[in-house]
Design a protein around this motif. Structure first.
Motif, PDB file in Angstrom:
ATOM      1  N   LEU A   1       6.281   2.232   4.275  1.00  0.00           N
ATOM      2  CA  LEU A   1       5.144   2.365   5.189  1.00  0.00           C
ATOM      3  C   LEU A   1       4.354   3.636   4.920  1.00  0.00           C
ATOM      4  O   LEU A   1       3.120   3.635   4.987  1.00  0.00           O
ATOM      5  N   ALA A   2       5.050   4.716   4.587  1.00  0.00           N
ATOM      6  CA  ALA A   2       4.352   5.963   4.251  1.00  0.00           C
ATOM      7  C   ALA A   2       3.537   5.779   2.970  1.00  0.00           C
ATOM      8  O   ALA A   2       2.411   6.274   2.866  1.00  0.00           O
ATOM      9  N   GLY A   3       4.103   5.069   2.005  1.00  0.00           N
ATOM     10  CA  GLY A   3       3.365   4.785   0.774  1.00  0.00           C
ATOM     11  C   GLY A   3       2.135   3.934   1.050  1.00  0.00           C
ATOM     12  O   GLY A   3       1.066   4.145   0.464  1.00  0.00           O
ATOM     13  N   TYR A   4       2.273   2.974   1.945  1.00  0.00           N
ATOM     14  CA  TYR A   4       1.137   2.132   2.330  1.00  0.00           C
ATOM     15  C   TYR A   4       0.051   2.961   3.006  1.00  0.00           C
ATOM     16  O   TYR A   4      -1.135   2.817   2.703  1.00  0.00           O
ATOM     17  N   ALA A   5       0.466   3.850   3.917  1.00  0.00           N
ATOM     18  CA  ALA A   5      -0.506   4.711   4.596  1.00  0.00           C
ATOM     19  C   ALA A   5      -1.221   5.594   3.575  1.00  0.00           C
ATOM     20  O   ALA A   5      -2.442   5.790   3.657  1.00  0.00           O
ATOM     21  N   LEU A   6      -0.477   6.110   2.603  1.00  0.00           N
ATOM     22  CA  LEU A   6      -1.085   6.910   1.547  1.00  0.00           C
ATOM     23  C   LEU A   6      -2.061   6.078   0.717  1.00  0.00           C
ATOM     24  O   LEU A   6      -3.161   6.535   0.395  1.00  0.00           O
ATOM     25  N   ALA A   7      -1.684   4.861   0.383  1.00  0.00           N
ATOM     26  CA  ALA A   7      -2.563   3.989  -0.400  1.00  0.00           C
ATOM     27  C   ALA A   7      -3.852   3.697   0.358  1.00  0.00           C
ATOM     28  O   ALA A   7      -4.945   3.718  -0.228  1.00  0.00           O
TER      29      ALA A   7
ATOM     30  N   LEU B   1      -5.911   6.865   0.300  1.00  0.00           N
ATOM     31  CA  LEU B   1      -6.521   7.036  -1.023  1.00  0.00           C
ATOM     32  C   LEU B   1      -7.689   6.084  -1.220  1.00  0.00           C
ATOM     33  O   LEU B   1      -8.713   6.455  -1.806  1.00  0.00           O
ATOM     34  N   GLN B   2      -7.537   4.879  -0.724  1.00  0.00           N
ATOM     35  CA  GLN B   2      -8.598   3.888  -0.863  1.00  0.00           C
ATOM     36  C   GLN B   2      -9.862   4.363  -0.157  1.00  0.00           C
ATOM     37  O   GLN B   2     -10.963   4.211  -0.680  1.00  0.00           O
ATOM     38  N   GLN B   3      -9.676   4.966   1.003  1.00  0.00           N
ATOM     39  CA  GLN B   3     -10.829   5.445   1.769  1.00  0.00           C
ATOM     40  C   GLN B   3     -11.331   6.794   1.258  1.00  0.00           C
ATOM     41  O   GLN B   3     -12.512   6.962   0.999  1.00  0.00           O
ATOM     42  N   ALA B   4     -10.426   7.751   1.125  1.00  0.00           N
ATOM     43  CA  ALA B   4     -10.825   9.121   0.826  1.00  0.00           C
ATOM     44  C   ALA B   4     -11.313   9.311  -0.605  1.00  0.00           C
ATOM     45  O   ALA B   4     -12.211  10.113  -0.844  1.00  0.00           O
ATOM     46  N   LEU B   5     -10.746   8.609  -1.531  1.00  0.00           N
ATOM     47  CA  LEU B   5     -11.113   8.804  -2.930  1.00  0.00           C
ATOM     48  C   LEU B   5     -11.975   7.675  -3.476  1.00  0.00           C
ATOM     49  O   LEU B   5     -12.175   7.572  -4.675  1.00  0.00           O
ATOM     50  N   SER B   6     -12.472   6.839  -2.596  1.00  0.00           N
ATOM     51  CA  SER B   6     -13.349   5.724  -2.965  1.00  0.00           C
ATOM     52  C   SER B   6     -12.750   4.862  -4.056  1.00  0.00           C
ATOM     53  O   SER B   6     -13.382   4.561  -5.064  1.00  0.00           O
ATOM     54  N   LEU B   7     -11.521   4.464  -3.864  1.00  0.00           N
ATOM     55  CA  LEU B   7     -10.865   3.604  -4.839  1.00  0.00           C
ATOM     56  C   LEU B   7     -11.385   2.172  -4.763  1.00  0.00           C
ATOM     57  O   LEU B   7     -10.980   1.336  -5.561  1.00  0.00           O
TER      58      LEU B   7
ATOM     59  N   TRP C   1     -12.501   0.157  -7.758  1.00  0.00           N
ATOM     60  CA  TRP C   1     -11.543  -0.580  -8.575  1.00  0.00           C
ATOM     61  C   TRP C   1     -11.346  -1.989  -8.047  1.00  0.00           C
ATOM     62  O   TRP C   1     -10.549  -2.744  -8.577  1.00  0.00           O
ATOM     63  N   GLY C   2     -12.009  -2.281  -6.979  1.00  0.00           N
ATOM     64  CA  GLY C   2     -11.807  -3.573  -6.351  1.00  0.00           C
ATOM     65  C   GLY C   2     -10.694  -3.469  -5.321  1.00  0.00           C
ATOM     66  O   GLY C   2     -10.147  -2.407  -5.086  1.00  0.00           O
ATOM     67  N   ARG C   3     -10.367  -4.542  -4.730  1.00  0.00           N
ATOM     68  CA  ARG C   3      -9.339  -4.540  -3.691  1.00  0.00           C
ATOM     69  C   ARG C   3      -8.006  -5.046  -4.223  1.00  0.00           C
ATOM     70  O   ARG C   3      -7.189  -5.556  -3.492  1.00  0.00           O
ATOM     71  N   SER C   4      -7.799  -4.910  -5.487  1.00  0.00           N
ATOM     72  CA  SER C   4      -6.555  -5.384  -6.082  1.00  0.00           C
ATOM     73  C   SER C   4      -5.365  -4.608  -5.527  1.00  0.00           C
ATOM     74  O   SER C   4      -5.311  -3.384  -5.645  1.00  0.00           O
TER      75      SER C   4
END
Length: 122
Positions: A86-92, A95-101, A104-107
């Motif tokens: 869950l912590a890894g998911y929260a980090l992901a 990262l998706q929001q903060a670093l504009s990932l 890369w698409g939503r893969s």
């Protein structure tokens, strides 16, 4: 789907820990909290225990694990693996929001890869 990738990465990363027993100060927490009545949990959360620092979330986690798993360490380790996932998911997600990932698409595999790299560097 990214949540499942993060949980899978956590399960693979921490699989060697599942068959092990408790470590170090875990014995004191588990022994003290397994038989603790619910009404006494509040006072236990305000104690410092044997350490020089306060760990209310650790105490709460050990208490709830004790209610679910008793003295079986595999259950405690499964809880830990789930929390790491869950912590890894929260980090992901962060990262998706903060670093504009999103470029890369939503893969989920790409975001899950970031999750795995972050957990491996721990």
């Amino acid at each position: 789907m990214t949540l499942w990738v993060c949980l899978l990465v956590a399960a693979v990363a921490y699989a060697p820990v599942l068959p092990t027993f408790f470590l170090a100060d875990d014995f004191g927490f588990v022994d003290r909290l397994v038989g603790l009545p619910w009404r006494d949990l509040g006072s236990e959360l305000h104690r410092f225990g044997g350490a020089a620092f306060w760990r209310p979330l650790t105490i709460l986690s050990f208490y709830l694990d004790g209610r679910l798993w008793g003295l079986n360490p595999v259950g405690y380790h499964l809880t830990s693996v789930g929390l790491h996932g869950l912590a890894g998911y929260a980090l992901a997600r962060w990262l998706q929001q903060a670093l504009s990932l999103s470029r890369w698409g939503r893969s989920p595999w790409r975001v899950g890869g970031w999750c795995g790299r972050a957990m491996a560097k721990r």
